[in-house]
Scaffold this motif. Sequence first.
Motif, PDB file in Angstrom:
ATOM      1  N   LEU A   1      67.270  57.032  -5.591  1.00  0.00           N
ATOM      2  CA  LEU A   1      66.348  55.999  -5.125  1.00  0.00           C
ATOM      3  C   LEU A   1      67.107  54.762  -4.636  1.00  0.00           C
ATOM      4  CD1 LEU A   1      63.606  56.309  -7.878  1.00  0.00           C
ATOM      5  CD2 LEU A   1      63.414  56.967  -5.474  1.00  0.00           C
ATOM      6  N   GLY A   2      68.264  54.501  -5.227  1.00  0.00           N
ATOM      7  CA  GLY A   2      69.068  53.378  -4.768  1.00  0.00           C
ATOM      8  C   GLY A   2      69.568  53.589  -3.357  1.00  0.00           C
ATOM      9  N   ARG A   3      70.050  54.778  -3.055  1.00  0.00           N
ATOM     10  CA  ARG A   3      70.514  55.083  -1.705  1.00  0.00           C
ATOM     11  C   ARG A   3      69.374  54.930  -0.702  1.00  0.00           C
ATOM     12  NH1 ARG A   3      74.972  57.534  -0.073  1.00  0.00           N
ATOM     13  NH2 ARG A   3      75.420  58.325  -2.181  1.00  0.00           N
ATOM     14  N   ALA A   4      68.201  55.420  -1.071  1.00  0.00           N
ATOM     15  CA  ALA A   4      67.051  55.305  -0.173  1.00  0.00           C
ATOM     16  C   ALA A   4      66.671  53.841   0.044  1.00  0.00           C
ATOM     17  CB  ALA A   4      65.864  56.086  -0.744  1.00  0.00           C
ATOM     18  N   ALA A   5      66.731  53.040  -1.014  1.00  0.00           N
ATOM     19  CA  ALA A   5      66.374  51.623  -0.896  1.00  0.00           C
ATOM     20  C   ALA A   5      67.367  50.883  -0.006  1.00  0.00           C
ATOM     21  CB  ALA A   5      66.319  50.978  -2.281  1.00  0.00           C
ATOM     22  N   VAL A   6      68.654  51.197  -0.137  1.00  0.00           N
ATOM     23  CA  VAL A   6      69.663  50.568   0.723  1.00  0.00           C
ATOM     24  C   VAL A   6      69.407  50.938   2.177  1.00  0.00           C
ATOM     25  CG1 VAL A   6      72.118  50.554   1.334  1.00  0.00           C
ATOM     26  CG2 VAL A   6      71.427  50.404  -1.069  1.00  0.00           C
ATOM     27  N   GLU A   7      69.201  52.218   2.434  1.00  0.00           N
ATOM     28  CA  GLU A   7      68.982  52.663   3.806  1.00  0.00           C
ATOM     29  C   GLU A   7      67.722  52.042   4.399  1.00  0.00           C
ATOM     30  OE1 GLU A   7      68.966  56.894   3.452  1.00  0.00           O
ATOM     31  OE2 GLU A   7      71.161  57.046   3.244  1.00  0.00           O
ATOM     32  N   ASP A   8      66.648  52.022   3.623  1.00  0.00           N
ATOM     33  CA  ASP A   8      65.397  51.442   4.123  1.00  0.00           C
ATOM     34  C   ASP A   8      65.554  49.949   4.416  1.00  0.00           C
ATOM     35  OD1 ASP A   8      64.216  53.902   3.871  1.00  0.00           O
ATOM     36  OD2 ASP A   8      63.113  53.427   2.030  1.00  0.00           O
ATOM     37  N   THR A   9      66.255  49.249   3.527  1.00  0.00           N
ATOM     38  CA  THR A   9      66.436  47.811   3.721  1.00  0.00           C
ATOM     39  C   THR A   9      67.292  47.534   4.950  1.00  0.00           C
ATOM     40  OG1 THR A   9      66.234  47.414   1.344  1.00  0.00           O
ATOM     41  CG2 THR A   9      67.268  45.674   2.646  1.00  0.00           C
ATOM     42  N   PHE A  10      68.371  48.279   5.107  1.00  0.00           N
ATOM     43  CA  PHE A  10      69.226  48.092   6.286  1.00  0.00           C
ATOM     44  C   PHE A  10      68.448  48.391   7.569  1.00  0.00           C
ATOM     45  CE2 PHE A  10      73.968  48.057   5.077  1.00  0.00           C
ATOM     46  CZ  PHE A  10      73.717  47.210   4.009  1.00  0.00           C
ATOM     47  N   ASP A  11      67.645  49.463   7.549  1.00  0.00           N
ATOM     48  CA  ASP A  11      66.835  49.791   8.730  1.00  0.00           C
ATOM     49  C   ASP A  11      65.886  48.644   9.077  1.00  0.00           C
ATOM     50  OD1 ASP A  11      68.034  52.240   8.995  1.00  0.00           O
ATOM     51  OD2 ASP A  11      66.398  53.370   8.043  1.00  0.00           O
ATOM     52  N   ARG A  12      65.298  48.045   8.062  1.00  0.00           N
ATOM     53  CA  ARG A  12      64.330  46.977   8.293  1.00  0.00           C
ATOM     54  C   ARG A  12      65.004  45.767   8.957  1.00  0.00           C
ATOM     55  NH1 ARG A  12      59.259  45.961   6.589  1.00  0.00           N
ATOM     56  NH2 ARG A  12      59.262  47.789   5.229  1.00  0.00           N
ATOM     57  N   TYR A  13      66.149  45.365   8.419  1.00  0.00           N
ATOM     58  CA  TYR A  13      66.813  44.177   8.977  1.00  0.00           C
ATOM     59  C   TYR A  13      67.477  44.476  10.314  1.00  0.00           C
ATOM     60  CZ  TYR A  13      65.828  41.576   4.762  1.00  0.00           C
ATOM     61  OH  TYR A  13      65.174  40.925   3.742  1.00  0.00           O
ATOM     62  N   ARG A  14      67.885  45.727  10.514  1.00  0.00           N
ATOM     63  CA  ARG A  14      68.425  46.113  11.813  1.00  0.00           C
ATOM     64  C   ARG A  14      67.368  45.921  12.899  1.00  0.00           C
ATOM     65  NH1 ARG A  14      69.191  51.081  10.846  1.00  0.00           N
ATOM     66  NH2 ARG A  14      71.376  51.028  10.202  1.00  0.00           N
ATOM     67  N   ASP A  15      66.116  46.164  12.527  1.00  0.00           N
ATOM     68  CA  ASP A  15      65.006  45.998  13.477  1.00  0.00           C
ATOM     69  C   ASP A  15      64.454  44.579  13.486  1.00  0.00           C
ATOM     70  OD1 ASP A  15      65.245  48.660  14.116  1.00  0.00           O
ATOM     71  OD2 ASP A  15      63.697  49.325  12.706  1.00  0.00           O
ATOM     72  N   GLU A  16      65.214  43.654  12.854  1.00  0.00           N
ATOM     73  CA  GLU A  16      64.871  42.225  12.831  1.00  0.00           C
ATOM     74  C   GLU A  16      63.567  41.958  12.079  1.00  0.00           C
ATOM     75  OE1 GLU A  16      65.007  40.666  16.796  1.00  0.00           O
ATOM     76  OE2 GLU A  16      67.171  40.999  16.963  1.00  0.00           O
ATOM     77  N   HIS A  17      63.321  42.764  11.049  1.00  0.00           N
ATOM     78  CA  HIS A  17      62.207  42.527  10.146  1.00  0.00           C
ATOM     79  C   HIS A  17      62.751  42.018   8.815  1.00  0.00           C
ATOM     80  CE1 HIS A  17      59.952  45.791  12.630  1.00  0.00           C
ATOM     81  NE2 HIS A  17      59.834  44.590  13.167  1.00  0.00           N
ATOM     82  N   VAL A  18      61.857  41.558   7.951  1.00  0.00           N
ATOM     83  CA  VAL A  18      62.238  41.041   6.646  1.00  0.00           C
ATOM     84  C   VAL A  18      61.565  41.885   5.571  1.00  0.00           C
ATOM     85  CG1 VAL A  18      62.117  39.052   5.102  1.00  0.00           C
ATOM     86  CG2 VAL A  18      62.572  38.705   7.530  1.00  0.00           C
ATOM     87  N   ALA A  19      62.288  42.201   4.527  1.00  0.00           N
ATOM     88  CA  ALA A  19      61.735  43.018   3.456  1.00  0.00           C
ATOM     89  C   ALA A  19      60.669  42.258   2.678  1.00  0.00           C
ATOM     90  CB  ALA A  19      62.851  43.451   2.506  1.00  0.00           C
ATOM     91  N   ALA A  20      59.668  42.998   2.201  1.00  0.00           N
ATOM     92  CA  ALA A  20      58.617  42.416   1.374  1.00  0.00           C
ATOM     93  C   ALA A  20      59.175  42.092  -0.007  1.00  0.00           C
ATOM     94  CB  ALA A  20      57.444  43.389   1.256  1.00  0.00           C
ATOM     95  N   ASP A  21      58.453  41.255  -0.749  1.00  0.00           N
ATOM     96  CA  ASP A  21      58.921  40.841  -2.078  1.00  0.00           C
ATOM     97  C   ASP A  21      59.200  42.036  -2.983  1.00  0.00           C
ATOM     98  OD1 ASP A  21      58.711  38.203  -1.322  1.00  0.00           O
ATOM     99  OD2 ASP A  21      56.778  37.878  -2.299  1.00  0.00           O
ATOM    100  N   ASP A  22      58.295  43.005  -3.009  1.00  0.00           N
ATOM    101  CA  ASP A  22      58.499  44.158  -3.886  1.00  0.00           C
ATOM    102  C   ASP A  22      59.712  44.979  -3.464  1.00  0.00           C
ATOM    103  OD1 ASP A  22      56.486  44.022  -5.920  1.00  0.00           O
ATOM    104  OD2 ASP A  22      54.985  44.442  -4.392  1.00  0.00           O
ATOM    105  N   GLU A  23      59.987  45.053  -2.168  1.00  0.00           N
ATOM    106  CA  GLU A  23      61.165  45.788  -1.692  1.00  0.00           C
ATOM    107  C   GLU A  23      62.458  45.073  -2.093  1.00  0.00           C
ATOM    108  OE1 GLU A  23      59.379  47.814   2.366  1.00  0.00           O
ATOM    109  OE2 GLU A  23      59.841  45.673   2.376  1.00  0.00           O
TER     110      GLU A  23
END
Length: 335
Positions: free
Chosen positions: A205-227
């Motif tokens: 789950l940690g690997r998935a969270a890192v990948e998801d977070t990087f994808d989000r910021y790569r697309d110039e979005h910001v992660a939600a509080d829970d993320e």
Amino acid sequence: MNHHDLPARLSLASPADVLAAVPYLLGFHPTHSVVTVGLTGTKVTVVSRADLPDPAEVTRWVNAFAPQQIVVLGNVSATAVIVVGYGAAPIVTPVVDVLRPRLLAAGIDLLDTLRVTDGRFYSYQCRDPRCCPVDGLPFDPTTSATAVRAIAAGQVALPDRAALVASVAAVTGPARDAMTAATRRARQRLTAVQAAGGRAAVIRLGRAAVEDTFDRYRDEHVAADDEVAWLTVLLTHIAVRDIAWEATTGTQPWHMAVWTDLTRRADPSLAAAPASLLAFAAWREGLGALAAVALDRALTADPHYRLAHILDRALRDGIPPAVLEQWPSTGEPTA
């Protein structure tokens, strides 16, 4: 400690050019400071800054500062240095008077020693009144052509070091309240994951969270509080931290955005990992001042955090990031 190869972008042909570049080399406009600019050949390769000492402490301070600077300059094979003091003459001059012979005795070529006071600069080495009048030369680092070129190249100079510290400070007010609640939920979720799937589930789950977070910021979005909260609690596991560390090269602008945002929004007790990763990314980009304030945040959160101590030592010794190009590497012990 900032590492640079500046002349590929900016030409520094005079003391005024050097002084105009210093804030962009550091990332902020220095005050009450001693700045050393190390050059390897014609290239600026390292810049460091320290607070000026109290007049009564000058000799003791230089006895500690000079050997450190000599090591730093040696680590980047610097062939010359420019020293700049920012402050009034009674405070800067005694430091220069003691520091200069220490550097010269170490075989370091001292190109110039300068003082910046009240919008004017003075050279301690130049005695030609045609270019170095005794009352100094007027100087505005914010309007020089060098500053304009630095800004055009995408470099930033904050008003002072306090502004740099504020850029990585923990969020407050309603944003902090929201993150506190999100972190509480994330801790409960992590407890459940550990109970059901153990370490393997946490790493997956940690690997998935890192990948998801990087994808989000790569697309110039910001992660939600829970993320954000979920990733920050996962980063307390060294294996997950290392996954994030290996993914953080510092060569993508959004890497800095990820770790700056997580450092600011993380529960203060969980800031050690994201702040250390921000420091690593900043160091890889040559942003030593930002790396230093990020490490302050990391060590405030956890004074014993080993990765923060390793990076702090690298910064203090002026070790170029290229020395550890493959760090961390798979299979090697982690910090």
